[in-house]
Structures are given as C-alpha cells and as structure tokens.
Design an enzyme around this catalytic site. Structure first.
Site, PDB file in Angstrom:
ATOM      1  N   ALA A   3       5.348   7.074   0.946  1.00 28.50           N
ATOM      2  CA  ALA A   3       4.751   8.461   0.717  1.00 28.50           C
ATOM      3  C   ALA A   3       5.901   9.716   1.264  1.00 28.50           C
ATOM      4  CB  ALA A   3       4.000   7.988   2.558  1.00 28.50           C
ATOM      5  N   GLY A  16       1.086  -1.082   0.258  1.00 25.43           N
ATOM      6  CA  GLY A  16      -0.079  -0.144   0.214  1.00 25.43           C
ATOM      7  C   GLY A  16       0.685   1.045  -0.399  1.00 25.43           C
ATOM      8  N   LEU A  17       0.269   2.460   0.308  1.00 19.38           N
ATOM      9  CA  LEU A  17       0.992   3.341   0.765  1.00 19.38           C
ATOM     10  C   LEU A  17       1.667   3.970   1.890  1.00 19.38           C
ATOM     11  CD1 LEU A  17       1.425   6.587  -0.507  1.00 19.38           C
ATOM     12  CD2 LEU A  17      -0.436   7.540   0.932  1.00 19.38           C
ATOM     13  N   HIS A  18       3.006   2.742   2.227  1.00 21.57           N
ATOM     14  CA  HIS A  18       3.420   3.140   2.974  1.00 21.57           C
ATOM     15  C   HIS A  18       4.875   3.737   3.254  1.00 21.57           C
ATOM     16  CE1 HIS A  18       7.409   1.269   0.722  1.00 21.57           C
ATOM     17  NE2 HIS A  18       6.558   0.986  -0.405  1.00 21.57           N
ATOM     18  N   MET A  19       5.415   3.746   4.550  1.00 19.11           N
ATOM     19  CA  MET A  19       5.730   5.167   4.801  1.00 19.11           C
ATOM     20  C   MET A  19       7.550   5.609   4.051  1.00 19.11           C
ATOM     21  SD  MET A  19       8.286   5.603   8.065  1.00 19.11           S
ATOM     22  CE  MET A  19       7.676   5.456   9.238  1.00 19.11           C
TER      23      MET A  19
END
Lengths: 156, 98
Positions: B23, B17-20
């Site tokens: 991001a 997913g939109l992980h760190m």
C-alpha cells in the site's frame, strides 16, 4: 476485528519512557508480555521480528502516527497495544516528523485476514485528525481505552 | 495533452493481500503522477495516493481491485501502478525483486 478486540487494555502505555525507535518497540512488547501475552515465546524474538519489519520500510506513516507490526508463528491470536509519547520519537517517518502515537500489532503467521482487518480498523480511525488529536491529549490508560471504544462504535 | 481517464482491474495475488508495504509503495508511486488515482474494491473506494485509505480496503489475497487514473498522465500512471502490483506478486513468488 475492532480495536477493542485486539488491543490489550492492560498493556496500553499512556506515556512511553523510551526515546528511540527500538526502545519504543521493546517497551511496547514488554508491556504486552507483562499483561500475559506471548506465553511460551521469547519476547526478544517478537522485538526482532518487529524491527526486521521496520528495516524493510518504516511504519511511521506520517501525521505523528506509527503502526509497527510483525507476524510470528508462535502467536496464536492477534494482539496489540497503543502507546503515546508527548515528546515524540524519531521513527524515520514518511513526513520526517517525530511520532507521538504508536499502535503495535502482532499477528499469527497464517491469518492474513485478521491482520488486514485489524489494520483496516486502526487506519480508519487514525486517518481522522480529530481522533489522533484526542488520543495525543490522553494521559491515562482509561482515557485511551474509552477513545478506542468510541471509535469502534462510531459509524463510518 | 487532454485529461483522460484510464482504468484496469488488477488481482492481488500475494498471500498477504494489500498489506502496508505494498500500500505504501502504491501510494508513493501514485503520488508521483499528476493524475488522480482511485482504487475500488467492490463498493469500497480509496484515494490511491493515501496509504491509510488503501489500508482501509483490507484487500485480501485474490481481491480484484479496479484502479482508475484521471488526468493528463493517466496512461503512464495506470501502467506504472499495474506494473507495481504485478512485481509485488512476483516478489512473493521469488521470481523477481522490485
């Protein structure tokens, strides 16, 4: 996945002894191990995974905060802890400043949803300057836990 | 050049997913442009230049994110950000490294 769902209260560290990035990570992982986490797993392997993640890019996101984390196949549930450093620790942060507030997350390998939701809740609180300031003033495990409880229950 | 608004929907295909890391790369890239950048996931809105804002979206694999850029360099900003998200998907599949 509220913070009080995954932060292990007994593993909270109100004042870190470590003064280096690796030292902080070791101290936090050891604190979780001493609180009963990572049974059947070599904690050294957990430390290695967290450091490996750091090597891909620092989790020092600026504003005196870092969120070191890793996934591991033998961890069966998401666990984490909070640690504070009055002196601050160099962490290769985005803003070049030392880190005073650390939130360590350790997740199972195959549950990205839990990991993302935990990060969501941690980030939601940490983006509030007031919360970070209040955290940095705490000197006891109980004080830190109380702040996490308040943050979990405050409307967003 | 006049200020303009551009938007595009991207799908987060990587299994984390939109992980760190993604991001952070997104926020850093967005900050290099003059345009304001916002990212929406359903009703949730985030400042695209803020790492913490983006993480609070908790965008799972398969999420559709609406990326919007408003400003004089909106075209360039949007193209670069959409390209970045695409490259991260390829990175996970092993096809390319960003």
């Amino acid at each position: 996945m509220r913070m009080t769902d995954f932060v292990v209260r007994e593993a909270i560290i109100p004042e870190l002894s470590a003064t280096t990035k690796e030292g902080v990570i070791r101290e936090m992982v050891e604190s979780l191990r001493a609180a009963g986490c990572f049974k059947g797993t070599d904690p050294e392997e957990i430390v290695r995974q967290v450091l490996k993640r750091e090597s891909l890019g620092s989790t020092g996101i600026g504003r005196s905060v870092a969120i070191p984390h890793a996934k591991h196949g033998s961890v069966d549930r998401l666990v984490g802890t909070v640690a504070l450093s009055k002196a601050g620790v160099a962490f290769d942060s985005l803003d070049g400043e030392p880190v005073h507030v650390f939130v360590l997350l350790n997740s199972p390998q195959d549950r990205p949803g839990d990991h993302l939701r935990a990060l969501e809740n941690v980030s939601r609180s940490l983006r509030e300057d007031g919360f970070v300031r209040a955290l940095r003033q705490q000197t006891t495990r109980e004080g830190i836990w109380k702040l996490l409880e308040e943050a979990d229950h405050s409307p967003t | 050049m006049e200020s303009q608004t551009r938007q595009q929907t991207v799908i987060i295909t990587n299994p984390e997913g939109l992980h760190m890391r993604l991001a952070m790369a997104f926020a850093t890239l967005a900050a290099s442009y003059q345009s304001e950048v916002s990212v929406a996931l359903g009703p949730k809105q985030a400042n695209g230049k803020s790492l913490l804002d983006l993480i609070t979206l908790a965008a799972m694999p398969g999420s559709e994110l609406k990326v919007m850029a408003t400003g004089k360099d909106a075209d360039e900003a949007l193209a670069a950000l959409v390209d970045l998200v695409g490259k991260w998907s390829e990175k996970v599949s092993g096809a390319k490294q960003p």
